[in-house]
Write a protein that holds these residues in place. Sequence first.
Motif, PDB file in Angstrom:
ATOM      1  N   VAL A 133      63.185   2.422 -12.313  1.00 53.42           N
ATOM      2  CA  VAL A 133      63.633   3.450 -13.247  1.00 53.42           C
ATOM      3  C   VAL A 133      65.137   3.613 -13.022  1.00 53.42           C
ATOM      4  N   THR A 134      65.905   3.132 -14.003  1.00 51.59           N
ATOM      5  CA  THR A 134      67.366   3.087 -13.870  1.00 51.59           C
ATOM      6  C   THR A 134      68.002   4.355 -14.423  1.00 51.59           C
ATOM      7  N   ARG A 135      69.260   4.522 -14.197  1.00 53.83           N
ATOM      8  CA  ARG A 135      70.081   5.601 -14.773  1.00 53.83           C
ATOM      9  C   ARG A 135      69.505   6.986 -14.445  1.00 53.83           C
ATOM     10  N   MET A 136      69.033   7.117 -13.194  1.00 50.53           N
ATOM     11  CA  MET A 136      68.446   8.398 -12.780  1.00 50.53           C
ATOM     12  C   MET A 136      69.477   9.527 -12.776  1.00 50.53           C
ATOM     13  N   ASN A 137      70.764   9.174 -12.768  1.00 54.22           N
ATOM     14  CA  ASN A 137      71.791  10.234 -12.753  1.00 54.22           C
ATOM     15  C   ASN A 137      72.248  10.621 -14.149  1.00 54.22           C
ATOM     16  N   LYS A 138      71.608  10.071 -15.172  1.00 55.89           N
ATOM     17  CA  LYS A 138      72.010  10.411 -16.542  1.00 55.89           C
ATOM     18  C   LYS A 138      71.373  11.727 -16.967  1.00 55.89           C
ATOM     19  N   GLU A 139      72.035  12.386 -17.887  1.00 61.69           N
ATOM     20  CA  GLU A 139      71.461  13.576 -18.499  1.00 61.69           C
ATOM     21  C   GLU A 139      70.101  13.199 -19.110  1.00 61.69           C
ATOM     22  N   HIS A 140      69.141  14.083 -19.062  1.00 64.39           N
ATOM     23  CA  HIS A 140      67.789  13.859 -19.602  1.00 64.39           C
ATOM     24  C   HIS A 140      66.949  12.869 -18.793  1.00 64.39           C
ATOM     25  N   ALA A 141      67.446  12.437 -17.633  1.00 64.60           N
ATOM     26  CA  ALA A 141      66.612  11.563 -16.804  1.00 64.60           C
ATOM     27  C   ALA A 141      65.349  12.331 -16.431  1.00 64.60           C
ATOM     28  N   ASP A 142      64.192  11.673 -16.551  1.00 64.59           N
ATOM     29  CA  ASP A 142      62.940  12.379 -16.301  1.00 64.59           C
ATOM     30  C   ASP A 142      61.936  11.408 -15.675  1.00 64.59           C
ATOM     31  N   PHE A 143      61.836  11.457 -14.362  1.00 62.65           N
ATOM     32  CA  PHE A 143      60.994  10.507 -13.633  1.00 62.65           C
ATOM     33  C   PHE A 143      59.515  10.710 -13.955  1.00 62.65           C
ATOM     34  N   GLN A 144      59.057  11.971 -13.959  1.00 59.92           N
ATOM     35  CA  GLN A 144      57.628  12.210 -14.189  1.00 59.92           C
ATOM     36  C   GLN A 144      57.204  11.763 -15.581  1.00 59.92           C
ATOM     37  N   LYS A 145      58.096  11.967 -16.543  1.00 62.27           N
ATOM     38  CA  LYS A 145      57.780  11.551 -17.906  1.00 62.27           C
ATOM     39  C   LYS A 145      57.638  10.015 -17.951  1.00 62.27           C
ATOM     40  N   ALA A 146      58.560   9.342 -17.262  1.00 60.81           N
ATOM     41  CA  ALA A 146      58.481   7.875 -17.219  1.00 60.81           C
ATOM     42  C   ALA A 146      57.172   7.435 -16.564  1.00 60.81           C
ATOM     43  N   MET A 147      56.808   8.094 -15.445  1.00 60.51           N
ATOM     44  CA  MET A 147      55.560   7.719 -14.759  1.00 60.51           C
ATOM     45  C   MET A 147      54.353   7.908 -15.673  1.00 60.51           C
ATOM     46  N   LYS A 148      54.392   8.971 -16.453  1.00 63.69           N
ATOM     47  CA  LYS A 148      53.264   9.238 -17.355  1.00 63.69           C
ATOM     48  C   LYS A 148      53.178   8.130 -18.419  1.00 63.69           C
ATOM     49  N   GLU A 149      54.343   7.748 -18.932  1.00 66.77           N
ATOM     50  CA  GLU A 149      54.351   6.660 -19.923  1.00 66.77           C
ATOM     51  C   GLU A 149      53.801   5.368 -19.322  1.00 66.77           C
TER      52      GLU A 149
END
Length: 693
Positions: A133-149
């Motif tokens: 999961v790249t660009r974790m420092n960007k605005e709107h970065a959302d790890f949990q949302k990515a994991m759900k997808e």
Amino acid sequence: MKTFATDKIRNIALVAPHGVGKTSLADAMLHVTGKVGRRGSVDDKSSVFDYSDEELDKKQTMTASMAWTEVGGVKINIIDTPGVADFRCDMYGALEVVEGVLFGVKADGGLEVSSDALWRTLRQRSTPMFLVVTRMNKEHADFQKAMKEFADHLDGTVVAAQLPIGEGEAFRGVVDLVANKAYTFADGKAQAIAIPAELADEAAIAREELMNAAAETDEALIEKFLEEGTLSDEELVRGLSAGIASGQVFPVYVTAADSEIGVVTLLEAVAQLMPSPAARTGLTGLRPGTAEPHTVAIGPGKPTLVYAFKYQREAQGGDQTWLRVWSGTLSSGDNLTTHAGDGERIGQLSFAVGKGREKVDSVAAGDIVLAAKLKNSRIGATLCAPGVEIQLPAPALPAPTSAEAITSANAGDEDKMGVGLNKLMEEDPSFQVRHEGELSQTLMVGQGEMHLAVILDRLRKQFGVEVLRKRPKVAFKETIKGTVEVQGRYKKQTGGRGQFGDVHLRLEPLPRGENFEFVDGIVGGVVPGKFIPAVEKGVRETMKRGVMAGYEMVDMRVTLFFGSYHNVDSSENSFKAAARIALQKGVPDAKPALLEPVMQVTIRVPESYLGDIMGDISSRRGQPQGMEAEGPIQVIKALVPQDEMYQYSTSLRAMTQGTGEFAMTFSHYAEVPGDVARQLIDAYQKSRTEDAD
Ligand SMILES: Nc1nc2c(ncn2[C@@H]2O[C@H](COP(=O)(O)OP(=O)(O)OP(=O)(O)O)[C@@H](O)[C@H]2O)c(=O)[nH]1
Ligand SMILES: [Mg+2]
């Protein structure tokens, strides 16, 4: 140059859609490990990996590039691949030679249409993969949302191996669930900290999920995990490595390339968990020159076996062939044989660091190296020491999606154009050029209009040939829908011996795809047997040229049922002519029709574009065959006439803001609607009368 043993090498490719941050991540990898003193950046055009003028210009990777670095005594070969669909040729080459893929997904965007297509490709190959999961420092970065997808849309066991500490601007470190430790980063270096209290519960749950995934690879581990509720660190690593190697378990990592967070820990995970080349013990290909499958054992102790997966023309230092060493060692000066039986003397070897070259004399099995000035080894070449006999498959490339008819702008440049295109094709076999004599056009096909435009730009810059592009003529066909009986009579009396042939033909439609049938129905020798092949030949030649619109005729049965001849004046030629006359008279009365090639098209777009896409398909005379939701993505299947698919990749990009993808293959020939057919026929008849004038 230092060399590495097979088990101390990892080969990885970075794969993701455009703009996910592959190149930025690769640049950060070199910096955090001290391979380069200053981190390259795509934004200020200092990237180690994107360095060609066209890449700097377009701000996207267009050809693969490679560099290596070292982590804890392990050499990691990093291949950065292009994300834009038009330029993915090199990605397919890279996939033939790496043990693992880092599959990138934007923290601030999640899965995209092309992530889905890429994931499928990789899953079919059972490639071991980490999700990054790249660009974790960007605005709107959302790890949990990515994991759900991932859980909802990716098949396979996707499981967090790291958790982010903070997100967006607050992203400052990672919790590594394998080591059960947390890290922050300074200058790219990891500094261990206590797992932050607010993440402790989440980390404990996630670590248990990771153990569960690791345990599932092995009966003994499952039992232990069920009984004791935990695994030792060693068991966790063993189980996880096995799951990754078998292409079943996909651990997830988090990074920010520009702030160099999670980059070194990702590399350490690659060294620890990705399969090493030593795990590969056999390869299957063909016996050279045959279609017979053939498997060979591979490894460091075996005779040298190498595979060419990329070829690059280079002004300085000569052309470079990128080689993966599967067996033995490879040294400059080695004499090998290609699968085609040609001798090849290995020139200067070097490791690539972007465009930089580090000379090396010899490398071990498992490594990837560039060889200069190979004469016979282009993409897909297998090179062996005497005794090894195998041809490994060429990279599997997708079917072309775009076509343009091309001519050289300056008459007389045709040869130069052909030579230049052939040279460019050696570097990029995902486009092809073929001459279609029947339609008198030279057709160039490739992976999108952008792709074809870039190739022609290279042709202009590197070979000085200017090319004109035109909408290609499509291979229409003619046929009939009705039955007629017709007489064709050819008679000529010019001075001495005359010409005489007379045939009665029945023209009948055949089912689609049955092409042509000739029936000899002559009774009583009214047409002598020796002239009958000439009648068939006359029919075939006329069908080849077409009658109504200048396209080949198909799906017709022609029965010769009556005729007459002249003892002196009849000849093969006069019967051929009689057959032609009969067809030209008969076909217009036999309900002639035109057929056109129809493509099976598969389009993938985000749901919100569905309406636009469907409307556009029907305006292209397309017939939707079905729709299917794959999560937020709609997969549309349709049959669309090939002629209407001209420059579709540009339209699709415009309609979907670059998010849509499509593929197409030939399906069948179908009747052209009356009005379209009328236009084609009128145009042809008009051109014929003009020619006759
Ligand atoms: N803030 C931030 N920006 C990033 C990060 N990674 C990449 N970017 C930005 O995202 C943009 C695209 O990055 P690239 O590294 O070129 O993406 P890519 O995946 O290589 O793209 P293609 O080669 O076209 O497929 C650039 O402007 C980068 O600066 C990151 O971790 N944080
Ligand atoms: Mg890139």
